[in-house]
Motif scaffolding. Structure first.
Motif: not given
Lengths: 145, 145
Positions: A36, A85, B125-126, B128-130, B132
């Motif tokens: 990220i 992302d 937020h990782s 959430q990003i993963m 997505a």
DNA sequence: CGGGATCCCACATGATACTG
DNA sequence: CAGTATCATGTGGGATCCCG
């Protein structure tokens, strides 16, 4: 005004730092944190998000005009990554000629806040850094005798 | 707790954003802002600063041990750049074998605060990003009809 | 208009060997 | 120990052409 000297030793920050160092520990490329952070470091990603944050919604070529020097290819690649992302939405209107609109998601706006702070830091300290660079060239390195 | 939805429209942030967009306008590679933002994006720079911030003072090889996977060459190059930008001090003790200590400057500690916030954002937020990313593969792209 | 597909090169970085 | 110097490489990204 200038908070150059910061209380970085606060428990709060140390706590966060240790948490981060724990997470990035294994430099296995799968590490999500590193992964990220790479977004922050990408020139085109940050510029894209700046402009989408400023304008709200933009079509592909509108965005391209605003980001000086970006190639078509890189804008496409960048937007795909941001979409993947969850930072940007891509909306396709099935008409001829095609119309595609990009917009920040809530997550993207949250991201925007972070890079604004980064940009602000850079802006505030740029003079200091430029000065350090000038001194570097003409300096005797510090030697303890 | 989770400030995903942020008031990014506050005057304060918009003001900063416009200031930044004005500064990065000309993508002339000499642009100091872009130039500084590149430091944030550099993997080895951020890791070096994390560890120096955590440990205080470190010798070359101590730092090398902590940064998993960095080559001797890249650590040297990274530290030189950080020193040149005034983020790190390099102190050489003229003894045999040589002893060289690195430490963050006040400017470097100010920088550290910024990347801690970045790392913290990434950490928060990782998930959430993963998520997505997983959805992206199996998704019909949004089409307005 | 908004891409996708290719080609291609510069440059960033890794590996290795040598040194004060 | 803390580098420097040299060589090898892979890949990020620009240029170009094509397409629905």
């Amino acid at each position: 005004m200038d908070r150059t000297i910061v209380d970085y030793q606060s428990n709060r920050l140390q706590e966060k730092l240790h948490k981060i160092l724990g997470s990035v520990g294994g430099t296995a490329s799968g590490c999500p944190i590193r992964n990220i952070l790479d977004r922050f470091s990408d020139k085109w990603s940050t510029l894209s998000i700046f402009h989408l944050g400023d304008a709200g919604t933009l079509r592909f070529n509108e965005l391209k005009k605003r980001i000086d020097g970006i190639s078509q290819r890189m804008l496409t690649v960048t937007l795909r990554t941001l979409e993947r992302d969850g930072l940007v939405t891509r909306r396709v209107y099935p008409q001829i000629p095609p119309r595609v609109e990009y917009e920040l998601t809530d997550l993207g706006r949250s991201f925007l806040v972070q890079i604004i702070e980064l940009g602000d830091w850079a802006s505030v300290h740029s003079a200091q850094i430029m000065q350090a660079r000038e001194q570097y060239a003409a300096r005797e390195h510090l030697v303890v005798e």
